[in-house]
Design an enzyme around this catalytic site. Structure first.
Site, PDB file in Angstrom:
ATOM      1  N   ARG A 131      10.308   2.761   7.121  1.00  0.00           N
ATOM      2  CA  ARG A 131      10.585   1.335   7.338  1.00  0.00           C
ATOM      3  C   ARG A 131      12.031   1.175   7.806  1.00  0.00           C
ATOM      4  O   ARG A 131      12.934   1.824   7.272  1.00  0.00           O
ATOM      5  CB  ARG A 131      10.404   0.536   6.045  1.00  0.00           C
ATOM      6  CG  ARG A 131       8.970   0.270   5.670  1.00  0.00           C
ATOM      7  CD  ARG A 131       8.270  -0.715   6.612  1.00  0.00           C
ATOM      8  NE  ARG A 131       6.907  -0.985   6.184  1.00  0.00           N
ATOM      9  CZ  ARG A 131       5.827  -0.371   6.672  1.00  0.00           C
ATOM     10  NH1 ARG A 131       5.923   0.517   7.629  1.00  0.00           N
ATOM     11  NH2 ARG A 131       4.616  -0.691   6.221  1.00  0.00           N
ATOM     12  N   GLU A 181      12.067  -5.386  13.772  1.00  0.00           N
ATOM     13  CA  GLU A 181      11.184  -5.038  14.897  1.00  0.00           C
ATOM     14  C   GLU A 181      10.181  -6.157  15.178  1.00  0.00           C
ATOM     15  O   GLU A 181       9.831  -6.903  14.260  1.00  0.00           O
ATOM     16  CB  GLU A 181      10.440  -3.724  14.596  1.00  0.00           C
ATOM     17  CG  GLU A 181       9.501  -3.771  13.417  1.00  0.00           C
ATOM     18  CD  GLU A 181       8.926  -2.382  13.076  1.00  0.00           C
ATOM     19  OE1 GLU A 181       9.699  -1.441  12.846  1.00  0.00           O
ATOM     20  OE2 GLU A 181       7.685  -2.285  13.047  1.00  0.00           O
ATOM     21  N   HIS A 227       6.963   1.926  16.604  1.00  0.00           N
ATOM     22  CA  HIS A 227       6.144   1.927  15.373  1.00  0.00           C
ATOM     23  C   HIS A 227       4.736   2.458  15.667  1.00  0.00           C
ATOM     24  O   HIS A 227       3.740   1.751  15.462  1.00  0.00           O
ATOM     25  CB  HIS A 227       6.090   0.516  14.764  1.00  0.00           C
ATOM     26  CG  HIS A 227       5.707   0.511  13.313  1.00  0.00           C
ATOM     27  ND1 HIS A 227       6.193  -0.407  12.416  1.00  0.00           N
ATOM     28  CD2 HIS A 227       4.871   1.312  12.590  1.00  0.00           C
ATOM     29  CE1 HIS A 227       5.674  -0.178  11.214  1.00  0.00           C
ATOM     30  NE2 HIS A 227       4.869   0.863  11.295  1.00  0.00           N
TER      31      HIS A 227
HETATM   32  C1  8YV Z   1       0.905   0.290  10.895  1.00  0.00           C
HETATM   33  C2  8YV Z   1       2.285   0.967   8.814  1.00  0.00           C
HETATM   34  O1  8YV Z   1       1.620   0.457  12.076  1.00  0.00           O
HETATM   35  O2  8YV Z   1       0.755   1.967   7.342  1.00  0.00           O
HETATM   36  C3  8YV Z   1       1.821   1.380   7.463  1.00  0.00           C
HETATM   37  O3  8YV Z   1       2.532   1.101   6.492  1.00  0.00           O
HETATM   38  O4  8YV Z   1       3.329   0.447   8.962  1.00  0.00           O
HETATM   39  C4  8YV Z   1       1.441   1.306   9.989  1.00  0.00           C
HETATM   40  O5  8YV Z   1       0.448   2.193   9.754  1.00  0.00           O
HETATM   41  C5  8YV Z   1       0.778  -1.147  10.665  1.00  0.00           C
HETATM   42  O6  8YV Z   1       0.301  -1.509   9.429  1.00  0.00           O
HETATM   43  C6  8YV Z   1      -0.125  -1.732  11.725  1.00  0.00           C
HETATM   44  O7  8YV Z   1      -0.195  -3.068  11.569  1.00  0.00           O
END
Ligand code: 8YV
Length: 314
Positions: free
Chosen positions: A230, A259, A277
Site C-alpha cells: 500500500r 493513487e 497497481h
Molecule cells: C486489487 C489489492 O488491485 O488485494 C488487494 O488488496 O489491492 C488488489 O488486489 C484491488 O482490490 C482491485 O480493486
C-alpha cells in the site's frame, strides 16, 4: 432478490455473475449519492468493496439492514472494518488466491530496480543505444533482502528470493516462531541491514508512514525500496526527497499514496520503476478473487459460514 451496493469498480465477469442472483446498485460514482441511499439504502444487505475503495463508518451505519461487506481484495484498509464489526457486519476478503501473482510482481521488481530494466528499455526505445552503452546495474545475487511484514505475501517473496541467492531478514509485529530468517526489532534496524527493502505489511492507520525519512536513510544510498503493498505505508514526500537527493539508490512501486495520482517527480526519475497497481492483475487471479467474492456472498445468504472472513479488528 437480495440487494447489494457496489462501491467500487469490479470486473464485468463478477458483476454479470452476481446480477443473476442479486440486484446490484451502482454506487461507484453516483451523481446524487443521498438520493440513491434514500431510495435503496433501507433494502441493502451487502456491500461490494475493493482494495482501493470501501465503505466508511457513515455509510456502514446508514444501512440498517447491512449484513456483509465482501471486498474484492486481500487488503481491507479501504473499508472501516472496525465500524462494520462493531455492528456485527461480516467483512470478507480474498487472501491466498492472489499471493502468488503479487509475490511474482514483487520479485520482478527486486530484479528490475537494481538491474535498471525499466531504464534500459527506455534507453533502447529512445535510440540512446546508438550513442553508446548504458551505465552498469547492480547484481542482486548475494545481496540482503529485508522484508517489512512477513505475512503470506512476504513469505512467498522470500521463497522466490532465496532461489535468486538473496539473504533474507525481516521485521514483523508478530513473532514468527521457527523461521530461519533473521528478525530485526524495527523497520529502521531492518533497513540498515538491507540492500533491498520490500514493503509487504498491511495498509491502514497502524502502518501509515511506517517507512519514513529515517528508515530510508537507514537503507542508504546503495539501497533499493520495493512496494507492492500500500502506498500509505511509505511517507511519499520523504521518499521523493530521498530519491531526488540520492539518499537511496532507487525504487520500484506498484502502489501510491493518493493513487491513481502519482507525484510528477517520480514520473521523471530514471531510477524508479512504476506500475499502476497491477500486482494481482492477471486473468487467472482476478477470476479466483471474483469466485471467492461470490462464494462468500452465496455462503452468507444461504445461512452458511463465509469462507474468508477478515479476522476481528476490535
Ligand atoms: C486489487 C489489492 O488491485 O488485494 C488487494 O488488496 O489491492 C488488489 O488486489 C484491488 O482490490 C482491485 O480493486
Amino acid at each position: 432478490m437480495i440487494e447489494l451496493l457496489q462501491v467500487t469498480q469490479l470486473p464485468p465477469f463478477l458483476v454479470e455473475r452476481l446480477e443473476k442472483e442479486f440486484t446490484l446498485h451502482d454506487f461507484v460514482a453516483p451523481s446524487d449519492p443521498e438520493a440513491l441511499l434514500d431510495a435503496v439504502g433501507p433494502r441493502i444487505r451487502g456491500i461490494l468493496a475493493g482494495g482501493m475503495k470501501g465503505p466508511n463508518a457513515n455509510l456502514i451505519n446508514r444501512l440498517e439492514k447491512l449484513e456483509i461487506i465482501a471486498s474484492f481484495s486481500v487488503g481491507f484498509d479501504a473499508t472501516d472494518v472496525a465500524a462494520a464489526q462493531a455492528r456485527g457486519v461480516i467483512v470478507t476478503h480474498t487472501p491466498e488466491v492472489l499471493t502468488g501473482d503479487v509475490a511474482d510482481l514483487a520479485m520482478t521488481f527486486i530484479l528490475m530496480a537494481p538491474r535498471r530494466i525499466g531504464e534500459a528499455e527506455r534507453f533502447l526505445r529512445s535510440g540512446k543505444w546508438l550513442g553508446g552503452r548504458m551505465d552498469l546495474g547492480t547484481t542482486v545475487r548475494g545481496k540482503r533482502l529485508g522484508i517489512l511484514g512477513l505475512g503470506r505475501i512476504g513469505k512467498a517473496v522470500a521463497r522466490r528470493a532465496e532461489v535468486f541467492g538473496l539473504h533474507i531478514a525481516y521485521h514483523d509485529i508478530k513473532p514468527m516462531g521457527d523461521l530461519t530468517y533473521r528478525s530485526y526489532p524495527s523497520p529502521g534496524d531492518l533497513a540498515r541491514a538491507s540492500d533491498i527493502l520490500l514493503v509487504a505489511c498491511e495498509g491502514g492507520e497502524a502502518t501509515r508512514g511506517l517507512v519514513d525519512g529515517g528508515v530510508l536513510d537507514a537503507l542508504g544510498p546503495e539501497g533499493f525500496l520495493i512496494n507492492a503493498a500500500r502506498g500509505t505505508i511509505i511517507d511519499q514526500p520523504a521518499l521523493v526527497a530521498a530519491l531526488a537527493e540520492g539518499r537511496i539508490a532507487g525504487a520500484a512501486l506498484d502502489v501510491f499514496d493518493g493513487e491513481p495520482n502519482v507525484p510528477a517527480e517520480l514520473l521523471a526519475m530514471e531510477n524508479v520503476v512504476l506500475t499502476p497497481h497491477i500486482a494481482s492483475s492477471t486473468a487467472e487471479t482476478r477470476r479466483a478473487m471474483a469466485d471467492l467474492v461470490y462464494d462468500n456472498l452465496r455462503a452468507h445468504f444461504d445461512g452458511k459460514p463465509v469462507l474468508t472472513p477478515v479476522p476481528p479488528q476490535i
